[in-house]
Design a protein around this motif. Structure first.
Motif, PDB file in Angstrom:
ATOM      1  N   PRO A   1     -26.385  25.622  11.723  1.00  0.00           N
ATOM      2  CA  PRO A   1     -25.527  24.832  12.632  1.00  0.00           C
ATOM      3  C   PRO A   1     -25.634  25.246  14.095  1.00  0.00           C
ATOM      4  O   PRO A   1     -24.751  24.903  14.878  1.00  0.00           O
ATOM      5  N   GLY A   2     -26.681  25.991  14.476  1.00  0.00           N
ATOM      6  CA  GLY A   2     -26.853  26.385  15.865  1.00  0.00           C
ATOM      7  C   GLY A   2     -26.561  27.856  16.080  1.00  0.00           C
ATOM      8  O   GLY A   2     -26.503  28.651  15.129  1.00  0.00           O
ATOM      9  N   LEU A   3     -26.386  28.249  17.337  1.00  0.00           N
ATOM     10  CA  LEU A   3     -26.058  29.634  17.662  1.00  0.00           C
ATOM     11  C   LEU A   3     -24.726  30.028  17.033  1.00  0.00           C
ATOM     12  O   LEU A   3     -23.806  29.218  16.976  1.00  0.00           O
ATOM     13  N   VAL A   4     -24.647  31.270  16.597  1.00  0.00           N
ATOM     14  CA  VAL A   4     -23.398  31.754  16.003  1.00  0.00           C
ATOM     15  C   VAL A   4     -22.458  32.181  17.118  1.00  0.00           C
ATOM     16  O   VAL A   4     -22.319  33.359  17.460  1.00  0.00           O
TER      17      VAL A   4
ATOM     18  N   SER B   1     -23.144  37.600  15.085  1.00  0.00           N
ATOM     19  CA  SER B   1     -23.908  37.805  16.317  1.00  0.00           C
ATOM     20  C   SER B   1     -24.673  36.540  16.655  1.00  0.00           C
ATOM     21  O   SER B   1     -25.087  35.786  15.766  1.00  0.00           O
ATOM     22  N   SER B   2     -24.877  36.315  17.952  1.00  0.00           N
ATOM     23  CA  SER B   2     -25.713  35.195  18.375  1.00  0.00           C
ATOM     24  C   SER B   2     -27.195  35.513  18.240  1.00  0.00           C
ATOM     25  O   SER B   2     -28.039  34.629  18.350  1.00  0.00           O
ATOM     26  N   LEU B   3     -27.530  36.784  18.008  1.00  0.00           N
ATOM     27  CA  LEU B   3     -28.925  37.174  17.793  1.00  0.00           C
ATOM     28  C   LEU B   3     -29.433  36.582  16.478  1.00  0.00           C
ATOM     29  O   LEU B   3     -28.654  36.398  15.535  1.00  0.00           O
TER      30      LEU B   3
ATOM     31  N   SER C   1     -22.995  46.651   6.125  1.00  0.00           N
ATOM     32  CA  SER C   1     -22.369  45.332   6.222  1.00  0.00           C
ATOM     33  C   SER C   1     -22.667  44.519   4.968  1.00  0.00           C
ATOM     34  O   SER C   1     -23.807  44.478   4.499  1.00  0.00           O
ATOM     35  N   ASP C   2     -21.653  43.862   4.454  1.00  0.00           N
ATOM     36  CA  ASP C   2     -21.833  43.028   3.261  1.00  0.00           C
ATOM     37  C   ASP C   2     -22.352  41.638   3.624  1.00  0.00           C
ATOM     38  O   ASP C   2     -23.119  41.045   2.875  1.00  0.00           O
ATOM     39  N   PHE C   3     -21.905  41.136   4.784  1.00  0.00           N
ATOM     40  CA  PHE C   3     -22.328  39.803   5.224  1.00  0.00           C
ATOM     41  C   PHE C   3     -22.752  39.870   6.687  1.00  0.00           C
ATOM     42  O   PHE C   3     -21.986  40.335   7.538  1.00  0.00           O
ATOM     43  N   VAL C   4     -23.973  39.419   6.947  1.00  0.00           N
ATOM     44  CA  VAL C   4     -24.500  39.364   8.311  1.00  0.00           C
ATOM     45  C   VAL C   4     -24.570  37.900   8.727  1.00  0.00           C
ATOM     46  O   VAL C   4     -25.309  37.108   8.133  1.00  0.00           O
ATOM     47  N   ILE C   5     -23.794  37.537   9.728  1.00  0.00           N
ATOM     48  CA  ILE C   5     -23.705  36.147  10.179  1.00  0.00           C
ATOM     49  C   ILE C   5     -24.426  36.051  11.514  1.00  0.00           C
ATOM     50  O   ILE C   5     -23.887  36.414  12.561  1.00  0.00           O
ATOM     51  N   GLY C   6     -25.672  35.608  11.483  1.00  0.00           N
ATOM     52  CA  GLY C   6     -26.474  35.506  12.689  1.00  0.00           C
ATOM     53  C   GLY C   6     -27.111  34.141  12.809  1.00  0.00           C
ATOM     54  O   GLY C   6     -27.047  33.313  11.894  1.00  0.00           O
ATOM     55  N   THR C   7     -27.739  33.901  13.943  1.00  0.00           N
ATOM     56  CA  THR C   7     -28.396  32.619  14.206  1.00  0.00           C
ATOM     57  C   THR C   7     -29.626  32.467  13.310  1.00  0.00           C
ATOM     58  O   THR C   7     -30.452  33.374  13.221  1.00  0.00           O
ATOM     59  N   GLU C   8     -29.716  31.329  12.658  1.00  0.00           N
ATOM     60  CA  GLU C   8     -30.876  31.043  11.813  1.00  0.00           C
ATOM     61  C   GLU C   8     -31.956  30.333  12.636  1.00  0.00           C
ATOM     62  O   GLU C   8     -31.663  29.574  13.557  1.00  0.00           O
ATOM     63  N   LEU C   9     -33.216  30.592  12.276  1.00  0.00           N
ATOM     64  CA  LEU C   9     -34.344  30.039  13.015  1.00  0.00           C
ATOM     65  C   LEU C   9     -35.122  29.042  12.165  1.00  0.00           C
ATOM     66  O   LEU C   9     -35.163  29.155  10.933  1.00  0.00           O
ATOM     67  N   LYS C  10     -35.764  28.114  12.836  1.00  0.00           N
ATOM     68  CA  LYS C  10     -36.670  27.191  12.158  1.00  0.00           C
ATOM     69  C   LYS C  10     -38.044  27.841  12.032  1.00  0.00           C
ATOM     70  O   LYS C  10     -38.552  28.431  12.986  1.00  0.00           O
TER      71      LYS C  10
END
Length: 494
Positions: free
Chosen positions: A149-152, A110-112, A127-136
Motif C-alpha cells: 500500500p505504499g510507504l509505511v 519503518s519507511s525503509l 522483533s516478531d513483526f517487521v512492518i516496512g515498505t515493500e518493493l516491486k
C-alpha cells in the motif's frame, strides 16, 4: 504481565531520523561507486523536499536511485552483513531499554524497505513483526518502485498493522518521542512518550548490545551522512595517490628509511619490543619452555615462528618492517595480485594439515616465519580460534599482538574484491598499526608428560595476545564468519 509493544525505527529506536546513510550504504555496497555518487549529488534536492514537508517524495527518490536494477539477493546480503553495525551504533538507549523490557510481541515499523531492516530487527532486537515498505521486483531484480500500500508512514502504517492484528486485537504499548495521532488509538491501549531532548539522548553502549557484534562487512568506517560521503569522494584522488606512494615506499625503500618516509605520508607504526630484539638465537632471557621445566639450553637453533592476531592482509609486511629484516609469511588465502605485489615472500597453504605442516617445517629451516592462526581477519575487539598447527612445527614461538585502525576505509572484505584490501587500508588519511611482541614461548621436541598439547599451546598464545590487546577470545572460526556474512564457508574451488 508481558505487554506487547510497537515503535518506529527511525527517530525513535534510532536517534537520527535521516535514512540517507542506509540508502547510501546499499547504493555503494550492493551497487557501485557511481550509483552512490549519483545519490550524493541529489542530496540537496532530498533536503529541499524534506524541508517543504515532502518526506515521502524524498524517500521514493532514494529508493529508486539506490535500488533500481539491483539483485534482491545482493540487497539482502548487504542488509545482513553491512547495515547492522550502523543500526546498532545509532540505537537510542532509553527507547531500547523500554522496548526490550516488554515480554510480549514486538512490532517495529519503518519507511525503509523491509528487506533492508528485516535481518537486523529480527536477529538483534528479536522483533516478531517487521512492518516496512515493500518493493516491486521482477525476475529477482528490484524495480526501485514501492509496492502497495505504499510507504509505511501515516495511514498506510496503521492499515498494515490492522491487517496483522486482525479483529478485536490491540497492542498494549506504543513508544514514541511525541504524542501520536488519533489513528494509533485504534490498535494501542497506552502511549509511552520518551523524552525528545537531544541532551539526554545517548547511544546504546557496546556492552549493552542485545547480541555481540563480532563480524560485519563493508568498506566505510564512518556513518555515510551527506557530508561524510562528500568527504570520502573528495578524498579518493588523494587517497589513491597516498596508497600507491605507501606501496612503493614499502617495495623500494630499505627498512631503516622506509619507516621514516612512510611516517611523512601520515602512516603510523608503533611497536613494543621486549628488552632484547627477537632474533633467531637459541634462547633469550625472556624465553621459557611451555612445560615450565625444560632447560632452555637443550633447544636447537631453529628459526622463530611469529604468531600474530590478524587485522589486515599487510600484517606480515608491517611485522617485517618493524623487525627491519625479511620474514616469510604463510597464508591460507591470497589473491594472485597480492602475492605478486607483496614486498616479502608469501607462501600459500593448501588446507591439507599434513602437507601444510611439512611445508612450514621446511620454511622454518630457511628463515623466520610469520603466521596468522585465526585464518581470517576480525574487525572488532575479538580473537577467533587459533589453529593449533603452528604449535606442532615450531620450537620457538613469539606471540605478536597486532591492532590496526583506519578512519575512512576498512582494509578487509568478504563480499568485495579482496585484491583491493591492502589498497583500501593504505588509502586511509592516517592508518595506524600497533604491534606488541610478547614473551617468547619455547617448546622442546620431547617435553615428557609435563608437556602440553598443541591445542593448549594455541589457546595460551591466543590468551596472551587477547590480554595484551584487551580483546575477548572466542571459539569462532573462518567458517562461522563467512556463513554469517556471505552464507558460505569462505572456500573457493580452484
Amino acid at each position: 504481565m508481558n505487554p506487547s509493544v510497537i515503535t518506529k525505527l527511525e527517530g525513535t529506536l534510532l536517534i537520527f531520523k535521516s535514512t540517507f546513510p542506509y540508502f547510501m550504504l546499499v547504493a555503494l555496497e550492493a551497487g557501485s561507486p557511481l550509483r552512490a555518487l549519483i545519490l550524493l549529488l541529489i542530496s540537496p534536492l532530498l533536503w529541499f523536499l524534506e524541508s517543504i514537508c515532502l518526506e515521502d517524495a524524498s524517500v521514493h527518490l532514494m529508493i529508486f536511485i539506490s535500488l533500481v536494477g539491483l539483485k534482491v539477493s545482493d540487497v539482502k546480503s548487504v542488509a545482513k552483513a553491512v547495515l547492522p553495525r550502523f543500526f546498532l551504533e545509532n540505537i537510542q538507549e532509553n527507547t531500547y531499554k523500554v522496548f526490550s523490557s516488554c515480554g510480549g510481541k514486538k512490532y517495529v515499523s519503518s519507511s525503509l524497505p523491509r528487506i533492508m531492516i528485516d535481518p537486523f530487527l529480527r536477529e538483534y532486537l528479536s522483533s516478531d513483526f517487521v512492518i516496512g515498505t515493500e518493493l516491486k521486483t521482477l525476475g529477482g531484480f528490484s524495480l526501485g518502485l514501492v509496492a502497495s500500500p505504499g510507504l509505511v508512514t501515516g495511514d498506510s502504517q496503521y492499515e498494515t498493522i490492522s491487517k496483522i492484528l486482525g479483529d478485536d486485537k490491540k497492542i498494549d504499548l506504543w513508544l514514541g518521542n511525541e504524542p501520536e495521532t488519533d489513528s494509533s488509538v485504534f490498535f494501542c491501549q497506552e502511549q509511552y512518550i520518551l523524552p525528545a531532548d537531544s541532551s539526554t539522548t545517548t547511544c546504546l553502549q557496546r556492552k549493552d548490545y542485545p547480541k555481540p557484534l563480532i563480524f560485519h562487512d563493508g568498506r566505510l568506517v564512518a556513518r555515510p551522512t551527506p557530508l561524510d560521503s562528500l568527504a570520502v569522494f573528495l578524498w579518493l584522488p588523494l587517497g589513491v595517490f597516498l596508497a600507491v606512494s605507501r606501496f612503493l615506499i614499502g617495495r623500494i625503500m630499505p627498512y631503516n628509511y622506509g619507516l621514516m618516509v612512510a611516517a611523512t605520508t601520515g602512516m603510523k607504526i608503533r611497536a613494543k619490543l621486549p628488552s632484547e630484539s627477537h632474533t633467531s638465537e637459541k634462547h633469550a632471557p625472556y624465553s621459557r619452555c611451555i612445560c615450565g621445566s625444560c632447560d632452555p639450553g637443550q633447544f636447537g637453533a631453529l628459526n622463530t615462528l611469529y604468531v600474530c592476531s590478524h587485522r589486515t592482509l599487510i600484517d606480515p609486511v608491517i611485522l617485517s618492517s618493524t623487525l627491519k629484516r625479511n620474514v616469510m609469511a604463510v597464508t591460507y588465502s591470497l589473491s594472485k595480485i597480492s602475492e605478486i605485489l607483496a614486498p616479502i615472500r608469501t607462501v600459500r597453504l593448501s588446507r591439507d594439515r599434513v602437507k601444510d605442516g611439512d611445508l612450514m617445517r621446511k620454511l622454518l629451516t630457511k628463515s623466520d616465519l610469520v603466521v596468522c592462526p585465526e585464518g581470517t581477519t576480525c574487525r572488532e575487539p575479538y580473537l577467533l580460534r587459533f589453529s593449533p598447527l603452528f604449535s606442532e612445527i615450531a620450537e620457538s614461538i613469539v606471540p605478536v599482538a597486532v591492532s590496526a585502525k583506519g578512519s575512512m576505509f576498512y582494509g578487509t572484505t568478504v563480499r568485495g574484491y579482496k585484491a583491493l584490501d591492502s589498497f583500501f587500508f593504505l588509502m586511509n588519511p592516517s592508518p595506524h598499526y600497533h604491534l606488541e611482541f610478547l614473551e617468547k614461548i619455547l617448546r622442546a621436541p620431547k617435553c615428557g608428560t609435563s608437556g602440553r598439547s598443541s591445542y593448549e599451546i594455541a589457546n595460551l598464545a591466543q590468551k596472551m595476545i587477547g590480554q595484551a590487546l584487551g580483546f575477548e577470545c572466542t571459539n569462532l572460526t573462518r567458517r562461522e564468519k563467512y556463513r554469517i556474512l556471505a552464507g558460505n564457508d569462505g572456500i573457493c574451488s580452484e
